[in-house]
Design an enzyme around this catalytic site. Structure first.
Site, mmCIF file in Angstrom:
data_model
loop_
_atom_site.group_PDB
_atom_site.id
_atom_site.type_symbol
_atom_site.label_atom_id
_atom_site.label_comp_id
_atom_site.label_asym_id
_atom_site.label_seq_id
_atom_site.Cartn_x
_atom_site.Cartn_y
_atom_site.Cartn_z
ATOM 1 N N TYR A 55 0.856 -1.186 0.000
ATOM 2 C CA TYR A 55 0.000 0.000 0.000
ATOM 3 C C TYR A 55 0.893 1.237 0.000
ATOM 4 O O TYR A 55 1.931 1.240 -0.628
ATOM 5 C CB TYR A 55 -1.003 -0.050 1.165
ATOM 6 N N LYS B 244 -6.075 -1.786 -0.769
ATOM 7 C CA LYS B 244 -6.930 -1.570 0.397
ATOM 8 C C LYS B 244 -7.539 -2.887 0.870
ATOM 9 O O LYS B 244 -7.566 -3.190 2.069
ATOM 10 C CB LYS B 244 -8.045 -0.586 0.027
#
Length: 565
Positions: free
Chosen positions: A104, A175
């Site tokens: 991420y 996510k």
């Protein structure tokens, strides 16, 4: 004999041979037992040795370390994810500190920019405006019938990088990886989606490799009708799903949230998730200093939907601590590129109007300027807390930070913009400019700062401390909506796990190694609040905890048995 739990029972599957090896959710690779290899037509398709998942993870870790750049590491991990999801999550959970910034932020930003260049294999759903009349067919093409969490973006405002078109798909993929790694939500229950409504990024439109719809972005009624078609199709296919809006442009983010939050179980992580983790951090920091958040004066740089969302949640928290709404609002000052938001400022956005300061109350300020800059505001307000959500690097200058420290011996400074290249000031500079007295939390990961032979740990104000627990709590409780009170309960729970509060030293936020424990606690608090709010069926605390445990997926292989289709 104790009955087997769901996780201990065999999994009956109809796939075999090469098809099974190509199914990431079920593939075990070299960990298929000899019995499974015989039963599923895998003999001769794998090396002789049967390995454990830990042996596989050790090999993958060695391979990972051979890559020198973060983007190459990201590509490698995504390849494992698209080959063997269970191994991917075991590897990531074994090395979460190292790998979270790779799967991420900040590395996912580069992956979005280069999405079409590094594309290997399809993951998720790409819904083009050109295919808007086939929305139901598209969602029916998803093989997973029990989707429980969708993360959707239109790619227009990816991190601080702007319009990335379908390259924004990297964000929902990343996510949802954290929903699983941190919140224990089975990857079989997750679905990343990108709404391909074109792009205004000329560089992408000119790129021969770009894989999205080569057209300027649709806007206005066409855009909202398209999004509505998507929402209605989702409700038809998965009526109980949790839908997370991600990285929509400011002009669309709040209207979409307000339009759909009471129609489908949904939230916007950029607005509400960022607000929840920030408020949790501020509650903890205030307690560590021996006070309450309601005693602090707060200045924001950045008055977009994310900044205003944080401000509104801070105001709600300080009201819970005893302030009137008027008093709470007088302690929050919003600065954007046009200066301090005041009631005399034209062209305010709807969500900004309640966050203005009355110009008549500023008549005694020490300034000659009509436009009140961040320095003017810091000099006159003398804030305890400075929060950056501007998306612009370097705006917390030495002069501003030193001016703040002049009036506040223990300033709380939170440059939250990401990726790292967009941060308002580096922790190293903030620590130096405040003589080591600032408490710093950032939006992107930073190494500890060494200043005058002392080590200062830097907390990452990471939404991953919040949204996985919210998702788990919603699934476990069966909540039909996400209320503001559920988000506040998540913030309060996060603050309770602060090492700085618990031990008087260390990080203001928990360490990543504890994130699953924190997510479980947040899930319980969110589920309990959902029941109190009437958006989930009331159960006992024991039943809610059992539901959380039952829904918490672990990266372990299950025994397979053959069945017919």
């Amino acid at each position: 004999m104790e009955p087997k739990t769901k996780k201990q029972r065999s999994l009956y599957i109809p796939y075999a041979g090469p098809v099974l090896l190509e199914f990431p959710l079920l593939n075990k690779g070299s960990a298929f037992s000899m019995e499974e290899r015989r039963n599923f037509n895998l003999l001769g398709l794998l090396p002789e040795v049967v390995e454990t998942i830990e042996e596989q993870a050790e090999r993958a870790w060695i391979q990972y370390q051979g890559f020198k750049t973060e983007i190459d590491k990201h590509i490698y991990l995504r390849n494992i994810q698209d080959t063997n999801e269970t191994l991917f999550y075991r590897l990531v959970n074994n090395h979460l500190d190292e790998m979270m910034p790779v799967i991420y932020t900040p590395t996912v930003g580069a992956a979005c920019e280069r999405f079409s260049e590094i594309y290997r294999r399809s993951r998720g759903v790409f819904i083009s405006y050109q295919n808007r009349h086939n929305m139901d067919d598209i969602l029916q093409n998803v093989p997973n019938h029990n989707i429980k969490v969708i993360v959707v973006t239109d790619g227009e405002r990816i991190l601080g990088l702007g319009d990335q078109g379908i390259g924004g798909m990297g964000i929902p993929i990343g996510k949802l990886s954290l929903y699983t790694a941190c919140g224990g939500i089975s990857p079989a229950y997750t679905l990343p989606v990108v709404l391909d409504v074109g792009t205004n990024n000329q560089q992408l439109l000119n790129d021969p490799l770009y894989m999205g719809w080569r057209n300027p972005r649709i806007t206005d009624d066409e855009y909202y009708e398209f999004v509505d078609e998507f929402i209605q199709a989702v409700k038809q296919r998965w009526p109980d799903v949790l839908l997370q809006f991600e990285d929509f442009a400011q002009k669309n983010a709040m209207p979409l949230l307000n339009r759909y939050r009471n129609e489908i179980c949904s939230f916007n992580d950029d607005i509400q998730g960022t607000a929840a983790v920030t408020v949790g951090t501020l509650i903890a920091a205030s307690r560590a200093a021996g006070g309450q958040l309601s005693e602090k004066k707060i200045v924001f740089l950045g008055a977009g939907s994310a900044g205003c969302g944080i401000a509104e949640m801070i105001i709600s928290q300080t009201q819970r601590e005893g302030l009137s709404e008027e008093a709470a609002r007088q302690k929050v000052f919003m600065v954007d590129r046009f200066g301090l938001l005041t009631d005399k400022m034209p062209n305010l956005l709807p969500f900004q109007t309640k966050l203005v300061q009355k110009r008549e109350n500023l008549s005694d300020w020490d300034t000659d300027s009509d436009v009140l800059s961040l320095l003017d505001v810091v000099r006159n307000v003398k804030p305890d807390i400075l929060i950056g959500v501007s998306g612009q690097t370097g705006l917390f200058t030495e002069e501003i930070i030193r001016e703040m420290h002049k009036h506040c011996p223990r300033p709380i400074v939170m440059p939250l913009s990401n990726p790292t290249s967009r941060v308002e000031a580096t922790p190293q500079d903030i620590i130096a400019w405040t003589e080591g007295n600032a408490l710093v939390a950032t939006g992107s990961p930073f190494n500890p700062v060494v200043w005058k032979d002392k080590i200062y740990p830097i907390a990452q104000c990471n939404n991953a401390f919040i949204f996985p627990g919210i998702g788990l709590g919603v699934i476990a409780s069966g909540a039909s909506r996400i209320t503001d009170e559920m988000l506040m309960s998540a913030s309060e729970t996060l603050a309770q796990y602060s090492p700085l509060v618990l031990n008087g030293e260390g990080l203001v936020l928990p360490e990543l190694k504890d994130i699953q424990k924190v997510s479980r606690a947040i899930a319980f608090a969110v589920g309990k609040m959902a029941q109190q709010q009437g958006v989930a069926v009331k159960t006992s605390a024991e039943a809610l905890q059992q539901a959380i445990d039952d829904n918490f997926w672990q990266a372990e292989y299950r025994d397979y048995r053959r069945t017919s289709i």
